[in-house]
Design a protein around this motif. Structure first.
Motif, PDB file in Angstrom:
ATOM      1  N   ARG A 122      42.117  47.313  32.955  1.00 29.64           N
ATOM      2  CA  ARG A 122      41.594  47.947  31.732  1.00 29.64           C
ATOM      3  C   ARG A 122      42.407  49.173  31.340  1.00 29.64           C
ATOM      4  O   ARG A 122      42.689  49.391  30.156  1.00 29.64           O
ATOM      5  N   THR A 123      42.797  49.999  32.319  1.00 34.28           N
ATOM      6  CA  THR A 123      43.474  51.258  32.012  1.00 34.28           C
ATOM      7  C   THR A 123      44.970  51.087  31.799  1.00 34.28           C
ATOM      8  O   THR A 123      45.616  51.996  31.270  1.00 34.28           O
ATOM      9  N   LEU A 124      45.545  49.950  32.189  1.00 38.12           N
ATOM     10  CA  LEU A 124      46.953  49.705  31.923  1.00 38.12           C
ATOM     11  C   LEU A 124      47.164  49.333  30.457  1.00 38.12           C
ATOM     12  O   LEU A 124      46.321  48.690  29.830  1.00 38.12           O
ATOM     13  N   LYS A 125      48.315  49.729  29.939  1.00 39.83           N
ATOM     14  CA  LYS A 125      48.685  49.308  28.596  1.00 39.83           C
ATOM     15  C   LYS A 125      49.153  47.850  28.632  1.00 39.83           C
ATOM     16  O   LYS A 125      49.447  47.306  29.695  1.00 39.83           O
ATOM     17  N   ALA A 126      49.220  47.233  27.481  1.00 44.18           N
ATOM     18  CA  ALA A 126      49.685  45.849  27.414  1.00 44.18           C
ATOM     19  C   ALA A 126      51.101  45.758  27.966  1.00 44.18           C
ATOM     20  O   ALA A 126      51.995  46.493  27.547  1.00 44.18           O
ATOM     21  N   GLY A 127      51.294  44.876  28.941  1.00 43.16           N
ATOM     22  CA  GLY A 127      52.591  44.740  29.584  1.00 43.16           C
ATOM     23  C   GLY A 127      52.823  45.737  30.702  1.00 43.16           C
ATOM     24  O   GLY A 127      53.917  45.762  31.277  1.00 43.16           O
ATOM     25  N   GLY A 128      51.814  46.558  31.048  1.00 43.37           N
ATOM     26  CA  GLY A 128      51.958  47.557  32.101  1.00 43.37           C
ATOM     27  C   GLY A 128      52.090  46.939  33.482  1.00 43.37           C
ATOM     28  O   GLY A 128      51.707  45.784  33.711  1.00 43.37           O
ATOM     29  N   GLN A 129      52.625  47.740  34.425  1.00 43.22           N
ATOM     30  CA  GLN A 129      52.905  47.270  35.778  1.00 43.22           C
ATOM     31  C   GLN A 129      51.934  47.894  36.778  1.00 43.22           C
ATOM     32  O   GLN A 129      51.570  49.062  36.663  1.00 43.22           O
ATOM     33  N   LEU A 130      51.530  47.061  37.750  1.00 40.66           N
ATOM     34  CA  LEU A 130      50.692  47.516  38.858  1.00 40.66           C
ATOM     35  C   LEU A 130      51.424  47.211  40.158  1.00 40.66           C
ATOM     36  O   LEU A 130      51.934  46.104  40.357  1.00 40.66           O
ATOM     37  N   GLU A 131      51.430  48.212  41.077  1.00 42.44           N
ATOM     38  CA  GLU A 131      51.988  48.018  42.412  1.00 42.44           C
ATOM     39  C   GLU A 131      50.956  48.504  43.418  1.00 42.44           C
ATOM     40  O   GLU A 131      50.452  49.628  43.305  1.00 42.44           O
ATOM     41  N   LEU A 132      50.621  47.656  44.381  1.00 43.48           N
ATOM     42  CA  LEU A 132      49.616  48.048  45.376  1.00 43.48           C
ATOM     43  C   LEU A 132      50.036  47.579  46.757  1.00 43.48           C
ATOM     44  O   LEU A 132      50.757  46.593  46.906  1.00 43.48           O
ATOM     45  N   HIS A 133      49.545  48.304  47.775  1.00 48.23           N
ATOM     46  CA  HIS A 133      49.744  47.948  49.174  1.00 48.23           C
ATOM     47  C   HIS A 133      48.381  47.785  49.829  1.00 48.23           C
ATOM     48  O   HIS A 133      47.418  48.502  49.474  1.00 48.23           O
ATOM     49  N   GLU A 134      48.290  46.875  50.790  1.00 47.78           N
ATOM     50  CA  GLU A 134      47.023  46.669  51.489  1.00 47.78           C
ATOM     51  C   GLU A 134      47.301  45.988  52.832  1.00 47.78           C
ATOM     52  O   GLU A 134      48.117  45.055  52.898  1.00 47.78           O
ATOM     53  N   PRO A 135      46.622  46.447  53.913  1.00 43.54           N
ATOM     54  CA  PRO A 135      46.782  45.765  55.209  1.00 43.54           C
ATOM     55  C   PRO A 135      46.117  44.392  55.185  1.00 43.54           C
ATOM     56  O   PRO A 135      45.018  44.235  54.650  1.00 43.54           O
ATOM     57  N   VAL A 136      46.779  43.392  55.777  1.00 46.74           N
ATOM     58  CA  VAL A 136      46.274  42.023  55.772  1.00 46.74           C
ATOM     59  C   VAL A 136      46.481  41.402  57.144  1.00 46.74           C
ATOM     60  O   VAL A 136      47.210  41.932  57.998  1.00 46.74           O
ATOM     61  N   LEU A 137      45.842  40.261  57.349  1.00 45.55           N
ATOM     62  CA  LEU A 137      46.023  39.488  58.568  1.00 45.55           C
ATOM     63  C   LEU A 137      47.205  38.549  58.418  1.00 45.55           C
ATOM     64  O   LEU A 137      47.415  37.965  57.348  1.00 45.55           O
ATOM     65  N   LEU A 138      47.939  38.388  59.510  1.00 47.70           N
ATOM     66  CA  LEU A 138      49.031  37.419  59.530  1.00 47.70           C
ATOM     67  C   LEU A 138      48.573  36.065  60.040  1.00 47.70           C
ATOM     68  O   LEU A 138      49.225  35.049  59.790  1.00 47.70           O
ATOM     69  N   GLN A 139      47.449  36.043  60.738  1.00 49.16           N
ATOM     70  CA  GLN A 139      46.912  34.802  61.294  1.00 49.16           C
ATOM     71  C   GLN A 139      45.423  34.963  61.495  1.00 49.16           C
ATOM     72  O   GLN A 139      44.903  36.081  61.527  1.00 49.16           O
ATOM     73  N   ASP A 140      44.723  33.838  61.647  1.00 50.47           N
ATOM     74  CA  ASP A 140      43.286  33.881  61.886  1.00 50.47           C
ATOM     75  C   ASP A 140      43.000  34.430  63.268  1.00 50.47           C
ATOM     76  O   ASP A 140      43.718  34.139  64.250  1.00 50.47           O
ATOM     77  N   LEU A 141      41.948  35.249  63.362  1.00 56.03           N
ATOM     78  CA  LEU A 141      41.551  35.828  64.636  1.00 56.03           C
ATOM     79  C   LEU A 141      40.258  35.169  65.093  1.00 56.03           C
ATOM     80  O   LEU A 141      39.285  35.098  64.342  1.00 56.03           O
ATOM     81  N   SER A 142      40.253  34.668  66.316  1.00 53.88           N
ATOM     82  CA  SER A 142      39.068  34.033  66.885  1.00 53.88           C
ATOM     83  C   SER A 142      38.487  34.922  67.969  1.00 53.88           C
ATOM     84  O   SER A 142      39.229  35.493  68.776  1.00 53.88           O
ATOM     85  N   ASN A 143      37.153  35.038  67.975  1.00 54.20           N
ATOM     86  CA  ASN A 143      36.434  35.831  68.971  1.00 54.20           C
ATOM     87  C   ASN A 143      36.889  37.279  68.972  1.00 54.20           C
ATOM     88  O   ASN A 143      36.921  37.942  70.026  1.00 54.20           O
ATOM     89  N   THR A 144      37.271  37.791  67.782  1.00 54.45           N
ATOM     90  CA  THR A 144      37.724  39.175  67.677  1.00 54.45           C
ATOM     91  C   THR A 144      37.113  39.799  66.433  1.00 54.45           C
ATOM     92  O   THR A 144      37.220  39.239  65.342  1.00 54.45           O
ATOM     93  N   VAL A 145      36.469  40.954  66.605  1.00 54.98           N
ATOM     94  CA  VAL A 145      35.908  41.681  65.476  1.00 54.98           C
ATOM     95  C   VAL A 145      37.016  42.544  64.896  1.00 54.98           C
ATOM     96  O   VAL A 145      37.529  43.453  65.555  1.00 54.98           O
ATOM     97  N   SER A 146      37.396  42.236  63.645  1.00 51.68           N
ATOM     98  CA  SER A 146      38.508  42.943  63.016  1.00 51.68           C
ATOM     99  C   SER A 146      38.034  43.617  61.737  1.00 51.68           C
ATOM    100  O   SER A 146      37.294  43.016  60.956  1.00 51.68           O
TER     101      SER A 146
END
Length: 332
Positions: free
Chosen positions: A87-111
């Motif tokens: 909403r706050t970007l102008k038409a054609g505006g750019q967004l860049e974001l970073h976020e931690p993610v999983l590389l693989q599924d985790l079993s029996n682990t609270v993450s």
């Protein structure tokens, strides 16, 4: 692709968002560099990441937004944050974001991290962003230790977590673009009418065919000379003797209304062949009440419910009938 704080044009408006745990010196460096690029006609703003969804920014305010790009950070983006960015970007505006993610599924682990790269990309697509590019970089053990410290783990927990989750976390860097139109913007669509195709010929007649069997009938030969005579005006006028108050009998195919008037309330009966055509016997069509029965001899179907012959077979009129059973005994 990401963290390129030098790619700005004079007059651009830029927004940085980050959690309160960001390194102040790193932010001041990025802000100063960006302000030099945008010049006096541009602007650089900052907002805490967790307050982005409620920030009072106007629509189409920024040319570029950098979200959570300062490391280390374990903050994640909500759909409300992404919608606010769009909403706050102008038409054609750019967004860049970073976020931690999983590389693989985790079993029996609270993450504390549950998303993968494709989850973040899907969230941006659903919000309306286009031209999305994503790169995921594995997290080193040193950065993973910083993550656990931000999550509030003690020394023993941090050591145990790094041992179990080493090489399983990453940081996704995503760049996306807002479409070149605003929400609610109107465009005129051109729905040009297509020309209708010519109807296909169902059948055709070959005039060059010499076969006599295919010759068409001459329509003039089907008419007699009498059929070609145009009717006169006098022949179309009602005859003078066809009057409603006369004694003349209605025509067989009467259309002037005499037949309806003659038959109203009166039934005409042609009793014999000797009666002249113009002699009509008039009778009252109202049904007359007939007393008594007189049809007992015909059988039960013609007898009353109190008929003494009820239940007996039919007989000839004048024949003497003897009642049997209880009718043949005296009451005394």
């Amino acid at each position: 692709m990401v963290s390129s704080y030098t790619a700005h044009q004079p007059g651009e408006h830029v927004l940085f968002t980050a959690p309160p745990t960001l390194n102040q010196d790193e932010f001041i460096k990025a802000k100063t560099l960006t302000q030099d690029q945008t010049g006096s006609t541009g602007s650089v703003a900052f907002e805490v990441l967790e307050r982005v969804a409620d920030a009072p920014y106007n629509n189409s305010s920024f040319n570029k937004i950098y979200s959570n790009t300062f490391s280390p950070s374990v903050s994640v983006h909500s759909p409300d944050m992404i919608s606010c960015y769009l909403r706050t970007l102008k038409a054609g505006g750019q967004l860049e974001l970073h976020e931690p993610v999983l590389l693989q599924d985790l079993s029996n682990t609270v993450s504390p991290i549950t998303r993968k790269e494709q989850d973040v990309v899907s969230m941006l697509k659903l919000a309306g962003f286009i031209n999305i590019e994503a790169i995921t970089t594995p997290v080193s053990d040193d950065l993973l230790i910083a993550f656990f410290k931000l999550w509030g783990g003690n020394a023993s927990r941090v050591e145990q977590g790094v041992t179990r989750l080493s090489g399983k976390f990453g940081v996704v860097s995503v760049s996306a673009q807002k479409p070149n139109y605003e929400v609610g913007q109107k465009f005129k669509l051109n729905f040009g009418k297509k020309k209708a195709p010519a109807p296909a010929a169902v059948w055709t007649i070959n005039n060059d065919d010499d076969d006599d069997d295919d010759e068409m009938e001459d329509d003039e030969a089907l008419l007699d000379e009498e059929d070609k005579i145009k009717p006169s005006q006098a022949s179309l006028v009602r005859p003078d003797d066809c009057e409603m108050d006369g004694k003349r009998k209605a025509c067989k195919n009467c259309v002037c209304g005499r037949a309806d008037a003659d038959n109203a309330g009166v039934v005409a009966l042609d009793l014999t062949d000797d009666i002249a055509d113009d002699e009509v016997i008039e009778v009252d069509p109202t049904p007359k009440k007939v007393g008594g029965c007189g049809s007992c001899a015909l059988g039960d179907a013609f007898r009353c419910s109190t008929c003494p012959y009820l239940g007996m077979p039919a007989f000839n009129e004048g024949e003497k009938i003897t009642l049997g059973g209880m009718f043949g005994q005296d009451d005394i």
